[in-house]
Write an enzyme that holds these catalytic residues in place. Sequence first.
Site, PDB file in Angstrom:
ATOM      1  N   THR A   1      52.659 -14.812 -49.173  1.00  0.00           N
ATOM      2  CA  THR A   1      52.920 -15.995 -48.350  1.00  0.00           C
ATOM      3  C   THR A   1      51.635 -16.719 -47.972  1.00  0.00           C
ATOM      4  O   THR A   1      51.640 -17.588 -47.100  1.00  0.00           O
ATOM      5  CB  THR A   1      53.680 -15.593 -47.064  1.00  0.00           C
ATOM      6  OG1 THR A   1      52.974 -14.540 -46.409  1.00  0.00           O
ATOM      7  CG2 THR A   1      55.084 -15.131 -47.393  1.00  0.00           C
TER       8      THR A   1
ATOM      9  N   SER B   1      50.836 -21.132 -51.762  1.00  0.00           N
ATOM     10  CA  SER B   1      50.388 -22.526 -51.735  1.00  0.00           C
ATOM     11  C   SER B   1      50.214 -23.117 -53.124  1.00  0.00           C
ATOM     12  O   SER B   1      50.208 -24.341 -53.276  1.00  0.00           O
ATOM     13  CB  SER B   1      49.078 -22.640 -50.948  1.00  0.00           C
ATOM     14  OG  SER B   1      47.986 -22.116 -51.678  1.00  0.00           O
TER      15      SER B   1
ATOM     16  N   ASP C   1      46.043 -15.472 -38.910  1.00  0.00           N
ATOM     17  CA  ASP C   1      46.150 -14.477 -39.979  1.00  0.00           C
ATOM     18  C   ASP C   1      44.777 -14.082 -40.521  1.00  0.00           C
ATOM     19  O   ASP C   1      44.556 -12.926 -40.893  1.00  0.00           O
ATOM     20  CB  ASP C   1      47.024 -15.031 -41.106  1.00  0.00           C
ATOM     21  CG  ASP C   1      48.494 -15.104 -40.709  1.00  0.00           C
ATOM     22  OD1 ASP C   1      48.840 -14.614 -39.619  1.00  0.00           O
ATOM     23  OD2 ASP C   1      49.291 -15.661 -41.487  1.00  0.00           O
TER      24      ASP C   1
ATOM     25  N   SER D   1      48.694 -17.543 -52.672  1.00  0.00           N
ATOM     26  CA  SER D   1      49.611 -17.535 -53.815  1.00  0.00           C
ATOM     27  C   SER D   1      50.777 -18.491 -53.599  1.00  0.00           C
ATOM     28  O   SER D   1      51.166 -19.241 -54.500  1.00  0.00           O
ATOM     29  CB  SER D   1      50.127 -16.105 -54.058  1.00  0.00           C
ATOM     30  OG  SER D   1      51.077 -16.081 -55.093  1.00  0.00           O
TER      31      SER D   1
END
Length: 292
Positions: free
Chosen positions: A188, A193, A74, A191
């Site tokens: 996802t 985590s 990512d 934030s």
Amino acid sequence: MIFGITGNTRKEQLWRPVAGLLAWMQARQLRFCLHPAVAEGLQARGLLEAGVCKAHTSADLAGDADVVLSFGGDGTLLNTAHEVGRHGTPILGVNIGRLGFLADVEVGHVRETVERLLRGEYRLEARMVLEAEADNGTALEGRWALNEFVLLRRGETGMVSIEVKVDGVPLNTYWADGLIIATPTGSTAYSLSVGGPILVPGCGSVVLTPIAPHALTARPIVLPDTVRIEARVLNEDQPYVFTADGTSTVLSGPSIRLTIRRAAHTVNLIKLPEQHFFQNLRSKLMWGARKE
């Protein structure tokens, strides 16, 4: 269709899949262009002839490619988005990383996926991005974000006090390690985590998630993407960090007011017909999995 090829050149597992794909594309007379760093790495490893590298290297993937294949995780896709995404060039994430919420085509399926792209078997998801501006003219290393902006304490310094207004109305003064301002795409990531909610892409929202707040009543809040968010760190002599998708700027002093709003442009991600965000939640977060 011209395929742009880029990827995380720090990952050794990048090279052979890319070299194999390019040999396959050459055999089928498919057109491609390589990011300079990828071309250099292939040539240095003897995986592609120097003449081929030179002929197909492009410093402007956004201008030369119809779609860009981003090999990595990512983080690599975020870097690719900042290189080509503002121009609207569609991006396909090919996962050679770990989780792969954005890079959701596994590397073993990349040839099959290229064939599907040629047949038009895909859709584009226009992902919203945020833009930030400092009111005193301070230059920010990152001006827009696909995932999130973060205001964060620097190093071992104490907590920061962050005053937030929404459309000019005071919301809260967070006393915390930091504050995340995330898009649905970024919900996802960092934030999530630290306890933020999952937002479905396309829902038209922004989430503010405090990082280790001093007060337990400081909870994440979801705002419409039409708002103007103003954030100011009140600490007078304590430096802090502002990041945009991981690109950092060190700031200091309470005179800097950051204004954050939805940007005019979007980033186009390529998705296959069977791919769905809920499928990602089930496969990546193991939702619905039964313990035996």
